[in-house]
Scaffold this motif. Structure first.
Motif, PDB file in Angstrom:
ATOM      1  N   SER A 284       0.840  -1.191   0.000  1.00 25.33           N
ATOM      2  CA  SER A 284       0.000   0.000   0.000  1.00 25.33           C
ATOM      3  C   SER A 284       0.877   1.244   0.000  1.00 25.33           C
ATOM      4  N   ARG A 285       0.566   2.190  -0.879  1.00 24.07           N
ATOM      5  CA  ARG A 285       1.241   3.484  -0.850  1.00 24.07           C
ATOM      6  C   ARG A 285       0.276   4.518  -0.265  1.00 24.07           C
ATOM      7  N   PRO A 286       0.548   5.011   0.946  1.00 24.13           N
ATOM      8  CA  PRO A 286      -0.344   6.021   1.515  1.00 24.13           C
ATOM      9  C   PRO A 286      -0.244   7.329   0.747  1.00 24.13           C
ATOM     10  N   LEU A 287      -1.405   7.976   0.546  1.00 23.78           N
ATOM     11  CA  LEU A 287      -1.457   9.245  -0.175  1.00 23.78           C
ATOM     12  C   LEU A 287      -1.994  10.375   0.702  1.00 23.78           C
ATOM     13  N   TRP A 288      -2.908  10.039   1.588  1.00 27.57           N
ATOM     14  CA  TRP A 288      -3.590  11.013   2.448  1.00 27.57           C
ATOM     15  C   TRP A 288      -4.078  10.242   3.654  1.00 27.57           C
ATOM     16  N   ILE A 289      -3.869  10.831   4.857  1.00 33.19           N
ATOM     17  CA  ILE A 289      -4.255  10.138   6.086  1.00 33.19           C
ATOM     18  C   ILE A 289      -4.935  11.131   7.025  1.00 33.19           C
ATOM     19  N   SER A 290      -6.060  10.722   7.582  1.00 30.92           N
ATOM     20  CA  SER A 290      -6.745  11.514   8.603  1.00 30.92           C
ATOM     21  C   SER A 290      -6.870  10.682   9.875  1.00 30.92           C
ATOM     22  N   PRO A 291      -5.917  10.838  10.809  1.00 33.92           N
ATOM     23  CA  PRO A 291      -6.015  10.086  12.063  1.00 33.92           C
ATOM     24  C   PRO A 291      -7.298  10.401  12.834  1.00 33.92           C
ATOM     25  N   GLN A 292      -7.737  11.654  12.777  1.00 33.45           N
ATOM     26  CA  GLN A 292      -8.940  12.056  13.522  1.00 33.45           C
ATOM     27  C   GLN A 292     -10.207  11.399  12.982  1.00 33.45           C
ATOM     28  N   GLN A 293     -10.260  11.150  11.683  1.00 32.82           N
ATOM     29  CA  GLN A 293     -11.460  10.573  11.068  1.00 32.82           C
ATOM     30  C   GLN A 293     -11.330   9.068  10.809  1.00 32.82           C
ATOM     31  N   ASN A 294     -10.154   8.494  11.113  1.00 28.72           N
ATOM     32  CA  ASN A 294      -9.886   7.078  10.839  1.00 28.72           C
ATOM     33  C   ASN A 294     -10.124   6.785   9.355  1.00 28.72           C
ATOM     34  N   LYS A 295      -9.493   7.616   8.496  1.00 27.89           N
ATOM     35  CA  LYS A 295      -9.624   7.492   7.036  1.00 27.89           C
ATOM     36  C   LYS A 295      -8.246   7.581   6.392  1.00 27.89           C
ATOM     37  N   TRP A 296      -8.127   6.973   5.225  1.00 28.57           N
ATOM     38  CA  TRP A 296      -6.923   7.134   4.426  1.00 28.57           C
ATOM     39  C   TRP A 296      -7.227   6.856   2.970  1.00 28.57           C
ATOM     40  N   CYS A 297      -6.345   7.366   2.112  1.00 31.10           N
ATOM     41  CA  CYS A 297      -6.346   7.050   0.683  1.00 31.10           C
ATOM     42  C   CYS A 297      -5.007   6.416   0.376  1.00 31.10           C
ATOM     43  N   ASP A 298      -5.025   5.429  -0.495  1.00 32.03           N
ATOM     44  CA  ASP A 298      -3.777   4.764  -0.853  1.00 32.03           C
ATOM     45  C   ASP A 298      -3.880   4.173  -2.248  1.00 32.03           C
ATOM     46  N   VAL A 299      -2.737   3.701  -2.737  1.00 32.65           N
ATOM     47  CA  VAL A 299      -2.695   2.870  -3.936  1.00 32.65           C
ATOM     48  C   VAL A 299      -2.304   1.479  -3.460  1.00 32.65           C
ATOM     49  N   LEU A 300      -3.222   0.528  -3.634  1.00 30.29           N
ATOM     50  CA  LEU A 300      -2.942  -0.860  -3.292  1.00 30.29           C
ATOM     51  C   LEU A 300      -2.229  -1.488  -4.485  1.00 30.29           C
ATOM     52  N   TYR A 301      -1.178  -2.260  -4.223  1.00 26.50           N
ATOM     53  CA  TYR A 301      -0.265  -2.715  -5.268  1.00 26.50           C
ATOM     54  C   TYR A 301       0.073  -4.191  -5.100  1.00 26.50           C
ATOM     55  N   ALA A 302       0.013  -4.933  -6.201  1.00 25.07           N
ATOM     56  CA  ALA A 302       0.481  -6.325  -6.228  1.00 25.07           C
ATOM     57  C   ALA A 302       1.165  -6.565  -7.562  1.00 25.07           C
ATOM     58  N   LYS A 303       2.423  -7.037  -7.527  1.00 25.57           N
ATOM     59  CA  LYS A 303       3.180  -7.299  -8.756  1.00 25.57           C
ATOM     60  C   LYS A 303       2.690  -8.534  -9.484  1.00 25.57           C
ATOM     61  N   LYS A 304       2.122  -9.471  -8.731  1.00 26.70           N
ATOM     62  CA  LYS A 304       1.620 -10.723  -9.300  1.00 26.70           C
ATOM     63  C   LYS A 304       0.413 -11.135  -8.483  1.00 26.70           C
ATOM     64  N   ALA A 305       0.011 -12.385  -8.555  1.00 28.86           N
ATOM     65  CA  ALA A 305      -1.150 -12.844  -7.789  1.00 28.86           C
ATOM     66  C   ALA A 305      -0.989 -12.448  -6.327  1.00 28.86           C
ATOM     67  N   GLY A 306      -2.054 -11.879  -5.759  1.00 27.17           N
ATOM     68  CA  GLY A 306      -1.974 -11.404  -4.383  1.00 27.17           C
ATOM     69  C   GLY A 306      -3.264 -11.640  -3.628  1.00 27.17           C
ATOM     70  N   LEU A 307      -3.191 -11.439  -2.304  1.00 27.53           N
ATOM     71  CA  LEU A 307      -4.332 -11.685  -1.440  1.00 27.53           C
ATOM     72  C   LEU A 307      -4.304 -10.717  -0.262  1.00 27.53           C
ATOM     73  N   VAL A 308      -5.462 -10.095   0.005  1.00 22.78           N
ATOM     74  CA  VAL A 308      -5.682  -9.364   1.257  1.00 22.78           C
ATOM     75  C   VAL A 308      -6.699 -10.193   2.021  1.00 22.78           C
ATOM     76  N   ASN A 309      -6.398 -10.499   3.250  1.00 22.15           N
ATOM     77  CA  ASN A 309      -7.244 -11.379   4.050  1.00 22.15           C
ATOM     78  C   ASN A 309      -8.711 -10.967   4.052  1.00 22.15           C
ATOM     79  N   ARG A 310      -9.566 -11.926   4.371  1.00 23.01           N
ATOM     80  CA  ARG A 310     -11.009 -11.660   4.475  1.00 23.01           C
ATOM     81  C   ARG A 310     -11.253 -10.547   5.479  1.00 23.01           C
ATOM     82  N   HIS A 311     -12.155  -9.641   5.102  1.00 18.72           N
ATOM     83  CA  HIS A 311     -12.474  -8.529   5.998  1.00 18.72           C
ATOM     84  C   HIS A 311     -13.775  -7.868   5.575  1.00 18.72           C
TER      85      HIS A 311
END
Length: 177
Positions: A50-77
């Motif tokens: 993940s590349r963070p672009l903008w973060i708001s600790p007060q609002q519990n928010k962020w913007c990012d670029v999620l990145y995978a060079k090949k097959a990838g997985l982010v756990n169930r959520h």
């Protein structure tokens, strides 16, 4: 001042003097957010970063670029709040849905939706712009809550990574708004 206009109809319009309201913070401008410089991508799982672009600790928010060079997985959520996504490159989707996203696709995730994010093998890496509001609630294989990940854990993870790769832990602080 942006690039000077040459033939645009608005070339003689004067910019406003009062750009920011009292106590307003400056914008965040980041060129080439989908850079190929892997130092800017913080490992999120073994196969996705993940590349963070903008973060708001007060609002519990962020913007990012999620990145995978090949097959990838982010756990169930699931997200208790809405999430927006725009696919820059590559191919990805959720095991629980009937669509697969590629460059140019937009996704709106409704609050409370559970899913398993996967990146496919593709000639281009998966790069997706996300706007995340609130925590990710990790789910076990039965879809039951099994931990969480929020903006504060994200900040800690980013600081540690940027310190390790020589960018500096304080890089993240510049993204706070």
């Amino acid at each position: 001042m942006p690039e000077a206009a040459e033939s645009e109809f608005w070339k003689d319009i004067k910019p406003i003097d009062k750009v920011f309201q009292p106590d307003a913070l400056p914008e965040v401008y980041m060129p080439n957010i989908a850079t190929d410089d892997e130092r800017y991508y913080v490992p999120f799982t073994e196969t996705v970063s993940s590349r963070p672009l903008w973060i708001s600790p007060q609002q519990n928010k962020w913007c990012d670029v999620l990145y995978a060079k090949k097959a990838g997985l982010v756990n169930r959520h699931y997200h208790p709040h809405e999430v927006f996504a725009y696919t820059i490159s590559g191919k990805w989707g959720y095991l629980e849905h009937d669509w697969t996203a590629t460059a140019g696709d937009f996704i709106y995730e409704t609050p409370g939706e559970g899913h398993t994010l996967v990146a496919y093998e593709h000639e281009q890496p998966m790069k997706v712009f996300f706007q995340v509001h609130g925590p990710l609630i990790w789910l076990d294989e039965d879809g039951e809550p099994d931990g969480y990940f929020d903006v504060h854990k994200y900040i800690e993870m980013c600081r540690r990574h940027y310190d390790q790769v020589g960018i500096g832990a304080d890089y993240v602080d510049k993204l706070f708004r």
